[in-house]
Design a protein around this motif. Sequence first.
Motif, PDB file in Angstrom:
ATOM      1  N   ALA A 263     -14.261   3.056  -0.410  1.00 49.43           N
ATOM      2  CA  ALA A 263     -14.189   1.596  -0.322  1.00 49.43           C
ATOM      3  C   ALA A 263     -12.733   1.231  -0.070  1.00 49.43           C
ATOM      4  CB  ALA A 263     -14.731   0.960  -1.604  1.00 49.43           C
ATOM      5  N   ASN A 264     -11.968   1.097  -1.130  1.00 51.22           N
ATOM      6  CA  ASN A 264     -10.539   0.796  -0.991  1.00 51.22           C
ATOM      7  C   ASN A 264      -9.692   2.046  -0.796  1.00 51.22           C
ATOM      8  OD1 ASN A 264     -10.933  -1.967  -1.198  1.00 51.22           O
ATOM      9  ND2 ASN A 264     -10.900  -1.896  -3.424  1.00 51.22           N
ATOM     10  N   GLY A 265     -10.238   3.214  -1.123  1.00 53.33           N
ATOM     11  CA  GLY A 265      -9.548   4.475  -0.863  1.00 53.33           C
ATOM     12  C   GLY A 265      -8.590   4.935  -1.946  1.00 53.33           C
ATOM     13  N   ASP A 266      -8.594   4.275  -3.104  1.00 49.65           N
ATOM     14  CA  ASP A 266      -7.638   4.626  -4.154  1.00 49.65           C
ATOM     15  C   ASP A 266      -7.847   6.045  -4.685  1.00 49.65           C
ATOM     16  OD1 ASP A 266      -6.212   2.142  -4.182  1.00 49.65           O
ATOM     17  OD2 ASP A 266      -7.932   1.247  -5.198  1.00 49.65           O
ATOM     18  N   ALA A 267      -9.088   6.428  -4.949  1.00 44.07           N
ATOM     19  CA  ALA A 267      -9.353   7.782  -5.446  1.00 44.07           C
ATOM     20  C   ALA A 267      -8.941   8.817  -4.397  1.00 44.07           C
ATOM     21  CB  ALA A 267     -10.823   7.948  -5.812  1.00 44.07           C
ATOM     22  N   ALA A 268      -9.286   8.562  -3.142  1.00 42.56           N
ATOM     23  CA  ALA A 268      -8.911   9.494  -2.072  1.00 42.56           C
ATOM     24  C   ALA A 268      -7.394   9.624  -1.968  1.00 42.56           C
ATOM     25  CB  ALA A 268      -9.498   9.046  -0.739  1.00 42.56           C
ATOM     26  N   ARG A 269      -6.680   8.498  -2.039  1.00 47.36           N
ATOM     27  CA  ARG A 269      -5.215   8.561  -1.971  1.00 47.36           C
ATOM     28  C   ARG A 269      -4.635   9.341  -3.150  1.00 47.36           C
ATOM     29  NH1 ARG A 269      -5.834   3.855   0.871  1.00 47.36           N
ATOM     30  NH2 ARG A 269      -5.992   2.522  -0.950  1.00 47.36           N
ATOM     31  N   GLY A 270      -5.222   9.180  -4.333  1.00 47.93           N
ATOM     32  CA  GLY A 270      -4.775   9.957  -5.493  1.00 47.93           C
ATOM     33  C   GLY A 270      -4.976  11.440  -5.277  1.00 47.93           C
ATOM     34  N   LEU A 271      -6.131  11.821  -4.739  1.00 53.82           N
ATOM     35  CA  LEU A 271      -6.392  13.236  -4.457  1.00 53.82           C
ATOM     36  C   LEU A 271      -5.482  13.760  -3.352  1.00 53.82           C
ATOM     37  CD1 LEU A 271     -10.270  13.322  -4.756  1.00 53.82           C
ATOM     38  CD2 LEU A 271      -8.641  14.435  -6.267  1.00 53.82           C
ATOM     39  N   ILE A 272      -5.193  12.944  -2.362  1.00 54.39           N
ATOM     40  CA  ILE A 272      -4.274  13.348  -1.295  1.00 54.39           C
ATOM     41  C   ILE A 272      -2.901  13.629  -1.881  1.00 54.39           C
ATOM     42  CG2 ILE A 272      -3.030  12.516   0.744  1.00 54.39           C
ATOM     43  CD1 ILE A 272      -5.690  11.032   1.498  1.00 54.39           C
ATOM     44  N   ARG A 273      -2.438  12.788  -2.807  1.00 51.08           N
ATOM     45  CA  ARG A 273      -1.137  13.025  -3.447  1.00 51.08           C
ATOM     46  C   ARG A 273      -1.148  14.338  -4.227  1.00 51.08           C
ATOM     47  NH1 ARG A 273      -1.623   7.378  -4.234  1.00 51.08           N
ATOM     48  NH2 ARG A 273      -2.271   7.664  -6.413  1.00 51.08           N
ATOM     49  N   ILE A 274      -2.253  14.617  -4.916  1.00 51.98           N
ATOM     50  CA  ILE A 274      -2.370  15.876  -5.660  1.00 51.98           C
ATOM     51  C   ILE A 274      -2.308  17.064  -4.705  1.00 51.98           C
ATOM     52  CG2 ILE A 274      -4.034  17.308  -6.932  1.00 51.98           C
ATOM     53  CD1 ILE A 274      -4.732  14.760  -8.556  1.00 51.98           C
ATOM     54  N   ILE A 275      -3.051  16.998  -3.610  1.00 56.29           N
ATOM     55  CA  ILE A 275      -3.056  18.091  -2.629  1.00 56.29           C
ATOM     56  C   ILE A 275      -1.640  18.311  -2.103  1.00 56.29           C
ATOM     57  CG2 ILE A 275      -3.840  18.766  -0.316  1.00 56.29           C
ATOM     58  CD1 ILE A 275      -6.498  17.217  -1.032  1.00 56.29           C
ATOM     59  N   ARG A 276      -0.975  17.256  -1.754  1.00 52.29           N
ATOM     60  CA  ARG A 276       0.384  17.397  -1.199  1.00 52.29           C
ATOM     61  C   ARG A 276       1.357  17.944  -2.231  1.00 52.29           C
ATOM     62  NH1 ARG A 276      -0.139  12.144   2.682  1.00 52.29           N
ATOM     63  NH2 ARG A 276      -1.138  13.294   4.371  1.00 52.29           N
ATOM     64  N   ARG A 277       1.255  17.501  -3.481  1.00 50.51           N
ATOM     65  CA  ARG A 277       2.145  18.031  -4.526  1.00 50.51           C
ATOM     66  C   ARG A 277       1.908  19.511  -4.758  1.00 50.51           C
ATOM     67  NH1 ARG A 277       0.879  14.346  -9.006  1.00 50.51           N
ATOM     68  NH2 ARG A 277       1.587  16.033 -10.316  1.00 50.51           N
ATOM     69  N   SER A 278       0.695  19.980  -4.552  1.00 53.15           N
ATOM     70  CA  SER A 278       0.384  21.397  -4.749  1.00 53.15           C
ATOM     71  C   SER A 278       0.948  22.263  -3.633  1.00 53.15           C
ATOM     72  CB  SER A 278      -1.132  21.601  -4.817  1.00 53.15           C
ATOM     73  OG  SER A 278      -1.721  21.531  -3.525  1.00 53.15           O
ATOM     74  N   GLY A 279       1.316  21.642  -2.518  1.00 51.24           N
ATOM     75  CA  GLY A 279       1.782  22.399  -1.359  1.00 51.24           C
ATOM     76  C   GLY A 279       0.659  22.822  -0.435  1.00 51.24           C
ATOM     77  N   ALA A 280      -0.593  22.538  -0.819  1.00 53.33           N
ATOM     78  CA  ALA A 280      -1.735  22.884   0.026  1.00 53.33           C
ATOM     79  C   ALA A 280      -1.734  22.006   1.274  1.00 53.33           C
ATOM     80  CB  ALA A 280      -3.042  22.688  -0.744  1.00 53.33           C
ATOM     81  N   GLU A 281      -2.448  22.460   2.289  1.00 54.29           N
ATOM     82  CA  GLU A 281      -2.575  21.695   3.526  1.00 54.29           C
ATOM     83  C   GLU A 281      -3.876  20.894   3.488  1.00 54.29           C
ATOM     84  OE1 GLU A 281      -2.879  22.314   8.364  1.00 54.29           O
ATOM     85  OE2 GLU A 281      -2.534  24.054   7.080  1.00 54.29           O
ATOM     86  N   LEU A 282      -3.770  19.588   3.671  1.00 51.75           N
ATOM     87  CA  LEU A 282      -4.942  18.723   3.743  1.00 51.75           C
ATOM     88  C   LEU A 282      -5.456  18.719   5.172  1.00 51.75           C
ATOM     89  CD1 LEU A 282      -6.904  16.576   2.643  1.00 51.75           C
ATOM     90  CD2 LEU A 282      -5.152  14.867   3.188  1.00 51.75           C
ATOM     91  N   LEU A 283      -6.690  19.177   5.355  1.00 51.38           N
ATOM     92  CA  LEU A 283      -7.297  19.217   6.683  1.00 51.38           C
ATOM     93  C   LEU A 283      -8.002  17.908   7.021  1.00 51.38           C
ATOM     94  CD1 LEU A 283      -8.753  22.806   6.403  1.00 51.38           C
ATOM     95  CD2 LEU A 283      -6.640  22.097   7.554  1.00 51.38           C
ATOM     96  N   GLY A 284      -8.445  17.193   6.006  1.00 50.53           N
ATOM     97  CA  GLY A 284      -9.114  15.925   6.236  1.00 50.53           C
ATOM     98  C   GLY A 284     -10.050  15.573   5.104  1.00 50.53           C
ATOM     99  N   LEU A 285     -10.688  14.422   5.258  1.00 47.10           N
ATOM    100  CA  LEU A 285     -11.664  13.918   4.295  1.00 47.10           C
ATOM    101  C   LEU A 285     -13.042  13.942   4.922  1.00 47.10           C
ATOM    102  CD1 LEU A 285      -8.989  12.640   3.199  1.00 47.10           C
ATOM    103  CD2 LEU A 285     -10.350  10.689   2.537  1.00 47.10           C
ATOM    104  N   GLY A 286     -14.034  14.218   4.095  1.00 44.47           N
ATOM    105  CA  GLY A 286     -15.424  14.076   4.466  1.00 44.47           C
ATOM    106  C   GLY A 286     -16.046  13.063   3.519  1.00 44.47           C
ATOM    107  N   ILE A 287     -16.498  11.943   4.040  1.00 45.28           N
ATOM    108  CA  ILE A 287     -17.036  10.860   3.226  1.00 45.28           C
ATOM    109  C   ILE A 287     -18.493  10.635   3.612  1.00 45.28           C
ATOM    110  CG2 ILE A 287     -16.821   8.413   2.637  1.00 45.28           C
ATOM    111  CD1 ILE A 287     -14.408  10.095   1.710  1.00 45.28           C
TER     112      ILE A 287
END
Length: 189
Positions: A128-152
């Motif tokens: 909807a507003n994307g807040d949970a997704a943005r939080g998870l994206i920040r976690i992925i980036r802090r881990s050093g992992a590569e984010l390939l994309g979202l599946g919704i």
Amino acid sequence: MELLKEKIREVGVVVSDEVIKLDAILNHAVDPVLTTEMGREFAKRYREQRVTKVLTIESSGIPIAFAAAQELGVPMVFARRKKTLNTDTETYCERVPSFTKGFVTDIMVGKEFLSENDRVVLIDDFIANGDAARGLIRIIRRSGAELLGLGIAVEKSFQAGGRTIRESGVRVESLVRISSLAGGRIEFE
């Protein structure tokens, strides 16, 4: 994805111009056939990306993420919303508001489950507003992992989440996009 659209038409309950209940297939009960097909579709869309891990958030995203991870042959990890007695002490943690729950919550992923060697697809039921997704994206980036994309599974495209995440350069693959719930009618893009 036509099967998902059919199921939404069949069981979706429009609560307001911004909220649709899909409890019969996503948020309270799980339709195993539909969930398996959603997982297959996400796997098809991301298979060539050499995914090493699927990430989601508890709880409604878990069945779809599991189906996608199984189809891809990779592990699935979910972010917890609550600390428990046996929660890892070493976690990536983000505070995120929940559109449907109406409050702010912490989400956390144990550091042992994400690393710089991971190539991650984030799978969730709604955006909807994307807040949970943005939080998870920040976690992925802090881990050093590569984010390939979202599946919704279901994107409410009349809300800004999917659009703003795409504008930030992240790939977003939605199985269905709802353009309006006005007047109690479900309109798809």
